[in-house]
Design a protein around this motif. Sequence first.
Motif, PDB file in Angstrom:
ATOM      1  N   ASN A 138       0.813  -1.224   0.000  1.00  0.00           N
ATOM      2  CA  ASN A 138       0.000   0.000   0.000  1.00  0.00           C
ATOM      3  C   ASN A 138       0.842   1.267   0.000  1.00  0.00           C
ATOM      4  OD1 ASN A 138      -2.334  -1.615   0.146  1.00  0.00           O
ATOM      5  ND2 ASN A 138      -2.151  -1.708   2.365  1.00  0.00           N
ATOM      6  N   SER A 139       2.048   1.203  -0.531  1.00  0.00           N
ATOM      7  CA  SER A 139       2.927   2.370  -0.591  1.00  0.00           C
ATOM      8  C   SER A 139       3.443   2.534  -2.011  1.00  0.00           C
ATOM      9  CB  SER A 139       4.110   2.203   0.364  1.00  0.00           C
ATOM     10  OG  SER A 139       5.031   3.252   0.192  1.00  0.00           O
ATOM     11  N   THR A 140       3.706   3.772  -2.396  1.00  0.00           N
ATOM     12  CA  THR A 140       4.320   4.029  -3.696  1.00  0.00           C
ATOM     13  C   THR A 140       5.786   4.400  -3.531  1.00  0.00           C
ATOM     14  OG1 THR A 140       3.680   6.355  -3.609  1.00  0.00           O
ATOM     15  CG2 THR A 140       2.157   4.827  -4.705  1.00  0.00           C
ATOM     16  N   LYS A 141       6.330   4.204  -2.325  1.00  0.00           N
ATOM     17  CA  LYS A 141       7.724   4.559  -2.077  1.00  0.00           C
ATOM     18  C   LYS A 141       8.651   3.370  -2.269  1.00  0.00           C
ATOM     19  CE  LYS A 141       7.164   8.461   0.897  1.00  0.00           C
ATOM     20  NZ  LYS A 141       7.461   9.126   2.106  1.00  0.00           N
ATOM     21  N   GLN A 142       9.749   3.622  -2.958  1.00  0.00           N
ATOM     22  CA  GLN A 142      10.831   2.654  -3.083  1.00  0.00           C
ATOM     23  C   GLN A 142      11.831   2.991  -1.976  1.00  0.00           C
ATOM     24  OE1 GLN A 142      11.175   0.139  -5.419  1.00  0.00           O
ATOM     25  NE2 GLN A 142      13.045  -0.507  -4.454  1.00  0.00           N
ATOM     26  N   ILE A 143      12.148   2.016  -1.142  1.00  0.00           N
ATOM     27  CA  ILE A 143      13.051   2.213  -0.012  1.00  0.00           C
ATOM     28  C   ILE A 143      14.386   1.554  -0.366  1.00  0.00           C
ATOM     29  CG2 ILE A 143      13.356   1.905   2.473  1.00  0.00           C
ATOM     30  CD1 ILE A 143      10.771   3.423   1.731  1.00  0.00           C
ATOM     31  N   ILE A 144      15.496   2.286  -0.171  1.00  0.00           N
ATOM     32  CA  ILE A 144      16.800   1.792  -0.601  1.00  0.00           C
ATOM     33  C   ILE A 144      17.789   1.789   0.562  1.00  0.00           C
ATOM     34  CG2 ILE A 144      18.767   2.230  -2.122  1.00  0.00           C
ATOM     35  CD1 ILE A 144      16.702   3.579  -4.012  1.00  0.00           C
ATOM     36  N   TRP A 145      18.448   0.650   0.763  1.00  0.00           N
ATOM     37  CA  TRP A 145      19.529   0.539   1.756  1.00  0.00           C
ATOM     38  C   TRP A 145      20.888   0.556   1.065  1.00  0.00           C
ATOM     39  CZ3 TRP A 145      14.787  -1.553   2.566  1.00  0.00           C
ATOM     40  CH2 TRP A 145      14.183  -1.269   3.790  1.00  0.00           C
ATOM     41  N   GLN A 152      14.802   7.129  -0.012  1.00  0.00           N
ATOM     42  CA  GLN A 152      13.506   6.639  -0.452  1.00  0.00           C
ATOM     43  C   GLN A 152      12.901   7.652  -1.402  1.00  0.00           C
ATOM     44  OE1 GLN A 152      10.489   6.503   2.747  1.00  0.00           O
ATOM     45  NE2 GLN A 152      12.125   7.136   4.106  1.00  0.00           N
ATOM     46  N   TYR A 153      12.098   7.161  -2.329  1.00  0.00           N
ATOM     47  CA  TYR A 153      11.470   8.054  -3.286  1.00  0.00           C
ATOM     48  C   TYR A 153      10.168   7.428  -3.765  1.00  0.00           C
ATOM     49  CZ  TYR A 153      13.459   4.947  -6.795  1.00  0.00           C
ATOM     50  OH  TYR A 153      13.791   3.841  -7.527  1.00  0.00           O
ATOM     51  N   ASN A 154       9.311   8.260  -4.321  1.00  0.00           N
ATOM     52  CA  ASN A 154       8.042   7.794  -4.869  1.00  0.00           C
ATOM     53  C   ASN A 154       8.250   7.280  -6.281  1.00  0.00           C
ATOM     54  OD1 ASN A 154       6.245   8.320  -2.730  1.00  0.00           O
ATOM     55  ND2 ASN A 154       6.306  10.484  -3.223  1.00  0.00           N
ATOM     56  N   PHE A 155       7.561   6.188  -6.608  1.00  0.00           N
ATOM     57  CA  PHE A 155       7.567   5.679  -7.969  1.00  0.00           C
ATOM     58  C   PHE A 155       6.833   6.677  -8.858  1.00  0.00           C
ATOM     59  CE2 PHE A 155       7.775   1.298  -6.095  1.00  0.00           C
ATOM     60  CZ  PHE A 155       8.894   0.886  -6.788  1.00  0.00           C
ATOM     61  N   PRO A 156       7.426   7.083  -9.966  1.00  0.00           N
ATOM     62  CA  PRO A 156       6.678   7.930 -10.904  1.00  0.00           C
ATOM     63  C   PRO A 156       5.915   7.061 -11.902  1.00  0.00           C
ATOM     64  CG  PRO A 156       8.960   7.805 -11.574  1.00  0.00           C
ATOM     65  CD  PRO A 156       8.821   6.976 -10.313  1.00  0.00           C
ATOM     66  N   ASN A 157       4.634   7.211 -11.944  1.00  0.00           N
ATOM     67  CA  ASN A 157       3.813   6.534 -12.952  1.00  0.00           C
ATOM     68  C   ASN A 157       4.159   5.063 -13.126  1.00  0.00           C
ATOM     69  OD1 ASN A 157       2.574   9.009 -13.512  1.00  0.00           O
ATOM     70  ND2 ASN A 157       4.223   9.551 -14.906  1.00  0.00           N
ATOM     71  N   VAL A 158       4.041   4.311 -12.062  1.00  0.00           N
ATOM     72  CA  VAL A 158       4.352   2.881 -12.137  1.00  0.00           C
ATOM     73  C   VAL A 158       3.340   2.211 -13.061  1.00  0.00           C
ATOM     74  CG1 VAL A 158       4.524   0.748 -10.835  1.00  0.00           C
ATOM     75  CG2 VAL A 158       5.291   2.887  -9.813  1.00  0.00           C
ATOM     76  N   PRO A 159       3.819   1.554 -14.109  1.00  0.00           N
ATOM     77  CA  PRO A 159       2.878   0.923 -15.037  1.00  0.00           C
ATOM     78  C   PRO A 159       2.311  -0.361 -14.441  1.00  0.00           C
ATOM     79  CG  PRO A 159       5.106   0.391 -15.661  1.00  0.00           C
ATOM     80  CD  PRO A 159       5.204   1.352 -14.498  1.00  0.00           C
ATOM     81  N   ASP A 160       1.144  -0.720 -14.903  1.00  0.00           N
ATOM     82  CA  ASP A 160       0.602  -2.027 -14.542  1.00  0.00           C
ATOM     83  C   ASP A 160       1.343  -3.049 -15.397  1.00  0.00           C
ATOM     84  OD1 ASP A 160      -1.247  -1.094 -12.723  1.00  0.00           O
ATOM     85  OD2 ASP A 160      -2.746  -0.724 -14.271  1.00  0.00           O
ATOM     86  N   ILE A 161       2.080  -3.918 -14.753  1.00  0.00           N
ATOM     87  CA  ILE A 161       2.870  -4.903 -15.488  1.00  0.00           C
ATOM     88  C   ILE A 161       2.111  -6.218 -15.505  1.00  0.00           C
ATOM     89  CG2 ILE A 161       5.021  -6.224 -15.506  1.00  0.00           C
ATOM     90  CD1 ILE A 161       6.364  -3.803 -14.217  1.00  0.00           C
ATOM     91  N   ASP A 162       1.847  -6.707 -16.687  1.00  0.00           N
ATOM     92  CA  ASP A 162       1.207  -7.997 -16.875  1.00  0.00           C
ATOM     93  C   ASP A 162       2.315  -8.996 -17.183  1.00  0.00           C
ATOM     94  OD1 ASP A 162      -0.117 -10.264 -17.647  1.00  0.00           O
ATOM     95  OD2 ASP A 162      -1.478  -9.244 -19.026  1.00  0.00           O
ATOM     96  N   PHE A 163       2.757  -9.710 -16.152  1.00  0.00           N
ATOM     97  CA  PHE A 163       3.911 -10.592 -16.302  1.00  0.00           C
ATOM     98  C   PHE A 163       3.651 -11.738 -17.276  1.00  0.00           C
ATOM     99  CE2 PHE A 163       4.958  -8.449 -12.352  1.00  0.00           C
ATOM    100  CZ  PHE A 163       6.282  -8.123 -12.601  1.00  0.00           C
ATOM    101  N   LYS A 164       2.399 -12.036 -17.558  1.00  0.00           N
ATOM    102  CA  LYS A 164       2.112 -13.107 -18.508  1.00  0.00           C
ATOM    103  C   LYS A 164       2.234 -12.618 -19.948  1.00  0.00           C
ATOM    104  CE  LYS A 164      -0.962 -15.635 -15.468  1.00  0.00           C
ATOM    105  NZ  LYS A 164      -2.331 -16.017 -15.170  1.00  0.00           N
ATOM    106  N   ASN A 165       1.912 -11.332 -20.190  1.00  0.00           N
ATOM    107  CA  ASN A 165       1.869 -10.844 -21.562  1.00  0.00           C
ATOM    108  C   ASN A 165       2.980  -9.859 -21.918  1.00  0.00           C
ATOM    109  OD1 ASN A 165      -0.454 -12.329 -22.258  1.00  0.00           O
ATOM    110  ND2 ASN A 165      -1.694 -10.885 -21.106  1.00  0.00           N
TER     111      ASN A 165
END
Length: 117
Positions: A54-61, A88-101
């Motif tokens: 439920n977060s749009t943040k990418q957390i980096i160590w 940490q930063y917010n994902f910009p416009n994360v696409p819906d990835i359909d891993f099957k297609n």
Amino acid sequence: MNSHGFEIKINGKRLCRAGFDTGKYVLACALELKRETTNPSDRMEINVMGTESNSTKQIIWLLQHALLKGDEITIEVVSGHFDPPLQQYNFPNVPDIDFKNDSIKDILDWGRTFFDD
């Protein structure tokens, strides 16, 4: 519920203790070896990052931490008491990835927009 994470050591030196103290999350540790056609030398690195549900943040160590031939990498699964992230930063416009297609190339190309030099 006990949260788990990774403690990363290179040649015995502790680099980070990454993890979340929340319910649902994804935590990843990636070892990468890259050889580019324009540069015939290998580039070796380690990345440790994740995101909470439920977060749009990418957390980096660790991000593009350079590795050398002969480095000994230890990844230990640990519980609790995690280090604060490097960034940490917010994902910009994360696409819906359909891993099957979607092709693996398309997915990887999208991911490279964040990490390539």
